[in-house]
Scaffold this motif. Structure first.
Motif, PDB file in Angstrom:
ATOM      1  N   ARG A  21       4.563   1.917  -7.359  1.00  0.00           N
ATOM      2  CA  ARG A  21       4.034   0.639  -7.813  1.00  0.00           C
ATOM      3  C   ARG A  21       2.657   0.869  -8.406  1.00  0.00           C
ATOM      4  NH1 ARG A  21       3.461  -4.574  -3.806  1.00  0.00           N
ATOM      5  NH2 ARG A  21       2.619  -6.016  -5.333  1.00  0.00           N
ATOM      6  N   GLY A  22       2.413   0.316  -9.581  1.00  0.00           N
ATOM      7  CA  GLY A  22       1.109   0.433 -10.207  1.00  0.00           C
ATOM      8  C   GLY A  22       0.105  -0.504  -9.558  1.00  0.00           C
ATOM      9  N   MET A  23      -1.165  -0.185  -9.745  1.00  0.00           N
ATOM     10  CA  MET A  23      -2.226  -1.010  -9.176  1.00  0.00           C
ATOM     11  C   MET A  23      -2.993  -1.710 -10.287  1.00  0.00           C
ATOM     12  SD  MET A  23      -3.788   1.541  -6.324  1.00  0.00           S
ATOM     13  CE  MET A  23      -3.408   3.068  -7.160  1.00  0.00           C
ATOM     14  N   ASP A  24      -3.362  -2.947 -10.039  1.00  0.00           N
ATOM     15  CA  ASP A  24      -4.224  -3.630 -11.008  1.00  0.00           C
ATOM     16  C   ASP A  24      -5.661  -3.166 -10.785  1.00  0.00           C
ATOM     17  OD1 ASP A  24      -5.308  -5.067  -8.822  1.00  0.00           O
ATOM     18  OD2 ASP A  24      -3.964  -6.758  -9.152  1.00  0.00           O
ATOM     19  N   ILE A  25      -6.531  -3.531 -11.698  1.00  0.00           N
ATOM     20  CA  ILE A  25      -7.915  -3.061 -11.644  1.00  0.00           C
ATOM     21  C   ILE A  25      -8.620  -3.522 -10.373  1.00  0.00           C
ATOM     22  CG2 ILE A  25      -8.891  -4.947 -13.011  1.00  0.00           C
ATOM     23  CD1 ILE A  25      -9.955  -1.268 -13.206  1.00  0.00           C
ATOM     24  N   LYS A  37     -10.434  -1.122  -7.685  1.00  0.00           N
ATOM     25  CA  LYS A  37     -11.824  -1.304  -7.260  1.00  0.00           C
ATOM     26  C   LYS A  37     -11.930  -1.348  -5.743  1.00  0.00           C
ATOM     27  CE  LYS A  37     -13.395  -4.028 -11.234  1.00  0.00           C
ATOM     28  NZ  LYS A  37     -13.856  -5.380 -11.641  1.00  0.00           N
ATOM     29  N   LEU A  38     -11.025  -2.098  -5.109  1.00  0.00           N
ATOM     30  CA  LEU A  38     -11.042  -2.200  -3.647  1.00  0.00           C
ATOM     31  C   LEU A  38     -10.848  -0.829  -2.999  1.00  0.00           C
ATOM     32  CD1 LEU A  38      -8.894  -5.439  -3.168  1.00  0.00           C
ATOM     33  CD2 LEU A  38     -11.321  -5.173  -2.584  1.00  0.00           C
ATOM     34  N   LEU A  39      -9.880  -0.070  -3.498  1.00  0.00           N
ATOM     35  CA  LEU A  39      -9.607   1.253  -2.928  1.00  0.00           C
ATOM     36  C   LEU A  39     -10.758   2.224  -3.192  1.00  0.00           C
ATOM     37  CD1 LEU A  39      -5.809   1.511  -3.685  1.00  0.00           C
ATOM     38  CD2 LEU A  39      -6.877   1.537  -1.418  1.00  0.00           C
ATOM     39  N   ALA A  40     -11.319   2.185  -4.391  1.00  0.00           N
ATOM     40  CA  ALA A  40     -12.455   3.059  -4.710  1.00  0.00           C
ATOM     41  C   ALA A  40     -13.633   2.751  -3.784  1.00  0.00           C
ATOM     42  CB  ALA A  40     -12.846   2.900  -6.174  1.00  0.00           C
ATOM     43  N   ASP A  41     -13.900   1.470  -3.570  1.00  0.00           N
ATOM     44  CA  ASP A  41     -14.984   1.085  -2.659  1.00  0.00           C
ATOM     45  C   ASP A  41     -14.667   1.494  -1.222  1.00  0.00           C
ATOM     46  OD1 ASP A  41     -16.405  -0.009  -4.761  1.00  0.00           O
ATOM     47  OD2 ASP A  41     -15.865  -2.086  -4.283  1.00  0.00           O
ATOM     48  N   TYR A  82       0.829  -1.206   0.000  1.00  0.00           N
ATOM     49  CA  TYR A  82       0.000   0.000   0.000  1.00  0.00           C
ATOM     50  C   TYR A  82       0.866   1.260   0.000  1.00  0.00           C
ATOM     51  CZ  TYR A  82      -3.227   3.664   0.989  1.00  0.00           C
ATOM     52  OH  TYR A  82      -3.926   4.837   0.892  1.00  0.00           O
ATOM     53  N   GLY A  83       1.927   1.255   0.787  1.00  0.00           N
ATOM     54  CA  GLY A  83       2.834   2.403   0.808  1.00  0.00           C
ATOM     55  C   GLY A  83       3.413   2.688  -0.571  1.00  0.00           C
ATOM     56  N   SER A  84       3.716   1.638  -1.308  1.00  0.00           N
ATOM     57  CA  SER A  84       4.230   1.806  -2.677  1.00  0.00           C
ATOM     58  C   SER A  84       3.179   2.390  -3.600  1.00  0.00           C
ATOM     59  CB  SER A  84       4.719   0.467  -3.232  1.00  0.00           C
ATOM     60  OG  SER A  84       5.847   0.018  -2.530  1.00  0.00           O
ATOM     61  N   TYR A  85       1.920   1.981  -3.426  1.00  0.00           N
ATOM     62  CA  TYR A  85       0.832   2.570  -4.230  1.00  0.00           C
ATOM     63  C   TYR A  85       0.714   4.057  -3.919  1.00  0.00           C
ATOM     64  CZ  TYR A  85      -0.921  -2.288  -4.598  1.00  0.00           C
ATOM     65  OH  TYR A  85      -1.071  -3.630  -4.798  1.00  0.00           O
ATOM     66  N   GLU A  86       0.763   4.361  -2.635  1.00  0.00           N
ATOM     67  CA  GLU A  86       0.589   5.743  -2.196  1.00  0.00           C
ATOM     68  C   GLU A  86       1.713   6.639  -2.711  1.00  0.00           C
ATOM     69  OE1 GLU A  86       0.572   7.351   2.134  1.00  0.00           O
ATOM     70  OE2 GLU A  86      -1.375   6.379   1.816  1.00  0.00           O
ATOM     71  N   PHE A 113     -11.654   9.041 -10.244  1.00  0.00           N
ATOM     72  CA  PHE A 113     -11.115  10.012  -9.290  1.00  0.00           C
ATOM     73  C   PHE A 113      -9.722   9.593  -8.829  1.00  0.00           C
ATOM     74  CE2 PHE A 113     -10.461  11.360  -4.873  1.00  0.00           C
ATOM     75  CZ  PHE A 113     -10.506  12.737  -5.044  1.00  0.00           C
ATOM     76  N   LEU A 114      -9.569   8.316  -8.504  1.00  0.00           N
ATOM     77  CA  LEU A 114      -8.271   7.830  -8.010  1.00  0.00           C
ATOM     78  C   LEU A 114      -7.159   7.995  -9.038  1.00  0.00           C
ATOM     79  CD1 LEU A 114      -9.212   4.555  -6.109  1.00  0.00           C
ATOM     80  CD2 LEU A 114      -8.558   6.759  -5.126  1.00  0.00           C
ATOM     81  N   VAL A 115      -7.478   7.812 -10.306  1.00  0.00           N
ATOM     82  CA  VAL A 115      -6.437   7.849 -11.337  1.00  0.00           C
ATOM     83  C   VAL A 115      -6.428   9.173 -12.115  1.00  0.00           C
ATOM     84  CG1 VAL A 115      -6.375   5.344 -11.579  1.00  0.00           C
ATOM     85  CG2 VAL A 115      -7.855   6.683 -13.085  1.00  0.00           C
ATOM     86  N   ASP A 116      -7.179  10.164 -11.611  1.00  0.00           N
ATOM     87  CA  ASP A 116      -7.244  11.494 -12.248  1.00  0.00           C
ATOM     88  C   ASP A 116      -7.732  11.442 -13.682  1.00  0.00           C
ATOM     89  OD1 ASP A 116      -6.488  13.134 -10.126  1.00  0.00           O
ATOM     90  OD2 ASP A 116      -4.368  12.745 -10.483  1.00  0.00           O
ATOM     91  N   HIS A 117      -8.676  10.556 -13.949  1.00  0.00           N
ATOM     92  CA  HIS A 117      -9.232  10.462 -15.301  1.00  0.00           C
ATOM     93  C   HIS A 117     -10.475  11.323 -15.379  1.00  0.00           C
ATOM     94  CE1 HIS A 117     -10.451   8.867 -19.143  1.00  0.00           C
ATOM     95  NE2 HIS A 117     -11.638   8.600 -18.654  1.00  0.00           N
ATOM     96  N   GLN A 118     -10.523  12.167 -16.400  1.00  0.00           N
ATOM     97  CA  GLN A 118     -11.693  13.005 -16.605  1.00  0.00           C
ATOM     98  C   GLN A 118     -12.340  12.633 -17.927  1.00  0.00           C
ATOM     99  OE1 GLN A 118     -10.456  17.069 -16.376  1.00  0.00           O
ATOM    100  NE2 GLN A 118      -9.972  16.946 -14.221  1.00  0.00           N
ATOM    101  N   VAL A 119     -13.624  12.397 -17.873  1.00  0.00           N
ATOM    102  CA  VAL A 119     -14.381  12.122 -19.085  1.00  0.00           C
ATOM    103  C   VAL A 119     -14.856  13.452 -19.628  1.00  0.00           C
ATOM    104  CG1 VAL A 119     -16.413  10.978 -20.022  1.00  0.00           C
ATOM    105  CG2 VAL A 119     -15.124   9.909 -18.166  1.00  0.00           C
ATOM    106  N   HIS A 120     -14.534  13.709 -20.878  1.00  0.00           N
ATOM    107  CA  HIS A 120     -14.934  14.970 -21.493  1.00  0.00           C
ATOM    108  C   HIS A 120     -16.094  14.713 -22.438  1.00  0.00           C
ATOM    109  CE1 HIS A 120     -11.491  17.049 -19.844  1.00  0.00           C
ATOM    110  NE2 HIS A 120     -10.762  16.016 -20.192  1.00  0.00           N
ATOM    111  N   GLU A 121     -17.263  15.130 -22.011  1.00  0.00           N
ATOM    112  CA  GLU A 121     -18.442  15.000 -22.851  1.00  0.00           C
ATOM    113  C   GLU A 121     -18.787  16.362 -23.401  1.00  0.00           C
ATOM    114  OE1 GLU A 121     -21.694  12.979 -21.032  1.00  0.00           O
ATOM    115  OE2 GLU A 121     -20.371  11.545 -20.041  1.00  0.00           O
ATOM    116  N   LYS A 122     -19.145  16.404 -24.667  1.00  0.00           N
ATOM    117  CA  LYS A 122     -19.481  17.650 -25.312  1.00  0.00           C
ATOM    118  C   LYS A 122     -20.692  18.287 -24.635  1.00  0.00           C
ATOM    119  CE  LYS A 122     -19.341  19.221 -30.020  1.00  0.00           C
ATOM    120  NZ  LYS A 122     -19.427  18.832 -31.409  1.00  0.00           N
TER     121      LYS A 122
END
Length: 120
Positions: free
Chosen positions: A37-41, A45-49, A29-33, A57-66
């Motif tokens: 170290r990368g995280m698998d899906i 999911k576990l961290l998001a839950d 976990y410290g390595s993720y933080e 949100f965790l991976v800073d992904h933004q969906v851009h919808e027109k």
């Protein structure tokens, strides 16, 4: 500060607390933080839950919808989380500043509309 660390600190948890909750070692976990170290899906999911946030949100992904002004960015979600953690007095100060700035924007738009109508 990265999101994982921020979420953990805001909930007053140790790395071990989170690691135990998601069935990982504290070292992992410290390595993720730290981003070492990368995280698998499944871990995402576990961290998001666990933190009750989206994987986006965790991976800073933004969906851009027109033409979607209702879309909340990662930065906006961070501000919401921070707002929820501050005192009622501090919330009052933030609300006053936002209201003041909002009124300025409305006034500027009204002035621009009046100017545009006069020029037409």
């Amino acid at each position: 500060m990265n999101k994982l660390k921020y979420l953990r600190i805001m909930r007053e948890l140790s790395q071990k607390d989170v690691a135990d909750a998601i069935n990982k070692s504290q070292q992992a976990y410290g390595s993720y933080e730290k981003g070492n170290r990368g995280m698998d899906i499944e871990t995402l999911k576990l961290l998001a839950d666990f933190y009750n946030v989206s994987i986006d949100f965790l991976v800073d992904h933004q969906v851009h919808e027109k033409n979607n002004d209702a879309q909340i960015s990662s930065d906006e979600l961070t501000l919401i989380m921070r707002y929820r953690m501050i005192s009622d007095t501090a919330k009052g100060i933030v609300d006053t500043i936002i209201d003041s700035e909002f009124e300025k924007v409305i006034k500027e738009k009204e002035d621009k509309t009046e100017t545009d109508l006069k020029q037409a």
